[in-house]
Design a protein around this motif. Structure first.
Motif, PDB file in Angstrom:
ATOM      1  N   VAL A 149       0.825  -1.122   0.167  1.00 38.43           N
ATOM      2  CA  VAL A 149      -0.088   0.521  -0.011  1.00 38.43           C
ATOM      3  C   VAL A 149       1.149   1.339  -0.065  1.00 38.43           C
ATOM      4  O   VAL A 149       0.112   2.030  -0.811  1.00 38.43           O
ATOM      5  N   ARG A 150       2.019   1.096   0.642  1.00 40.05           N
ATOM      6  CA  ARG A 150       2.803   2.204   0.677  1.00 40.05           C
ATOM      7  C   ARG A 150       3.521   2.755   0.043  1.00 40.05           C
ATOM      8  O   ARG A 150       3.955   3.462  -1.614  1.00 40.05           O
ATOM      9  N   GLU A 151       3.988   1.685  -0.990  1.00 41.92           N
ATOM     10  CA  GLU A 151       4.749   1.561  -2.796  1.00 41.92           C
ATOM     11  C   GLU A 151       3.636   2.577  -3.471  1.00 41.92           C
ATOM     12  O   GLU A 151       4.052   2.988  -4.860  1.00 41.92           O
ATOM     13  N   ALA A 152       2.097   2.356  -3.681  1.00 44.54           N
ATOM     14  CA  ALA A 152       1.183   2.349  -4.333  1.00 44.54           C
ATOM     15  C   ALA A 152       0.496   4.173  -4.611  1.00 44.54           C
ATOM     16  O   ALA A 152       0.507   4.683  -4.798  1.00 44.54           O
ATOM     17  N   GLY A 191       3.020   6.460  -1.208  1.00 41.80           N
ATOM     18  CA  GLY A 191       3.683   6.333  -0.032  1.00 41.80           C
ATOM     19  C   GLY A 191       3.018   6.574   1.265  1.00 41.80           C
ATOM     20  O   GLY A 191       2.315   5.581   1.180  1.00 41.80           O
ATOM     21  N   GLY A 192       4.179   6.817   1.879  1.00 40.92           N
ATOM     22  CA  GLY A 192       3.823   7.186   3.416  1.00 40.92           C
ATOM     23  C   GLY A 192       2.697   7.011   4.162  1.00 40.92           C
ATOM     24  O   GLY A 192       2.595   6.370   5.274  1.00 40.92           O
ATOM     25  N   GLY A 193       2.342   8.610   3.720  1.00 37.43           N
ATOM     26  CA  GLY A 193       0.824   8.705   4.431  1.00 37.43           C
ATOM     27  C   GLY A 193       0.758  10.067   4.058  1.00 37.43           C
ATOM     28  O   GLY A 193       1.255  10.488   3.669  1.00 37.43           O
ATOM     29  N   GLU A 194      -0.176  10.201   4.666  1.00 37.12           N
ATOM     30  CA  GLU A 194      -0.604  11.737   4.575  1.00 37.12           C
ATOM     31  C   GLU A 194      -1.573  12.431   5.225  1.00 37.12           C
ATOM     32  O   GLU A 194      -1.754  11.210   5.848  1.00 37.12           O
ATOM     33  N   THR A 195      -2.026  13.724   6.066  1.00 40.44           N
ATOM     34  CA  THR A 195      -2.947  14.159   6.628  1.00 40.44           C
ATOM     35  C   THR A 195      -4.384  14.451   5.717  1.00 40.44           C
ATOM     36  O   THR A 195      -3.872  14.910   5.144  1.00 40.44           O
ATOM     37  N   VAL A 196      -5.112  14.330   6.204  1.00 41.37           N
ATOM     38  CA  VAL A 196      -6.470  14.607   5.367  1.00 41.37           C
ATOM     39  C   VAL A 196      -7.093  14.770   6.601  1.00 41.37           C
ATOM     40  O   VAL A 196      -7.804  14.376   7.388  1.00 41.37           O
ATOM     41  N   SER A 197      -8.799  16.000   5.605  1.00 42.96           N
ATOM     42  CA  SER A 197     -10.000  16.450   6.977  1.00 42.96           C
ATOM     43  C   SER A 197     -10.923  15.696   5.829  1.00 42.96           C
ATOM     44  O   SER A 197     -11.615  15.807   4.979  1.00 42.96           O
ATOM     45  N   PHE A 225      -2.912   1.387   7.253  1.00 40.73           N
ATOM     46  CA  PHE A 225      -3.534   0.620   6.352  1.00 40.73           C
ATOM     47  C   PHE A 225      -2.607  -0.235   5.656  1.00 40.73           C
ATOM     48  O   PHE A 225      -1.597   0.015   5.358  1.00 40.73           O
ATOM     49  N   PHE A 226      -3.097  -1.886   5.464  1.00 34.50           N
ATOM     50  CA  PHE A 226      -1.102  -2.259   5.225  1.00 34.50           C
ATOM     51  C   PHE A 226      -2.237  -4.200   5.033  1.00 34.50           C
ATOM     52  O   PHE A 226      -3.179  -4.356   5.423  1.00 34.50           O
ATOM     53  N   PRO A 227      -1.310  -4.820   4.038  1.00 36.83           N
ATOM     54  CA  PRO A 227      -1.883  -6.026   3.910  1.00 36.83           C
ATOM     55  C   PRO A 227      -1.571  -6.698   5.431  1.00 36.83           C
ATOM     56  O   PRO A 227      -0.745  -7.278   6.294  1.00 36.83           O
TER      57      PRO A 227
END
Length: 84
Positions: free
Chosen positions: A11-14, A16-22, A77-79
């Motif tokens: 999931v990270r490969e697709a 990126g490492g993460g994000e902050t969302v509203s 989220f991760f496999p």
């Protein structure tokens, strides 16, 4: 409400490492976060699709889709992990 997202392994490969969302109003569970991300379109739709086996965590604790989210939470989220 803002939350922090973390992505691991494929999931990270697709994504990126993460994000902050509203989050929009009505998105109040981990499963609803996943559905909202999928609705954003690609690449989230493929990486997080409902047909894909994914594990989820909220604040570093494994959880199910029904787990509630609050402002400032970290959702990951991760496999599934496999051994070999």
């Amino acid at each position: 409400m803002q939350i922090n997202l973390k992505y691991f392994a494929s999931v990270r490969e697709a994504l990126g490492g993460g994000e902050t969302v509203s989050l929009p109003a009505g998105v109040a569970t981990v499963g609803a976060v996943r559905a909202w991300l999928i609705a954003r379109g690609e690449p989230w739709a493929s990486a997080l699709s409902e047909g894909r086996a994914l594990r989820m965590a909220c604040n570093q604790r494994m959880c199910e889709a029904e787990a509630p989210v609050s402002a400032g939470d970290e959702v990951a989220f991760f496999p599934p992990v496999t051994g070999g």
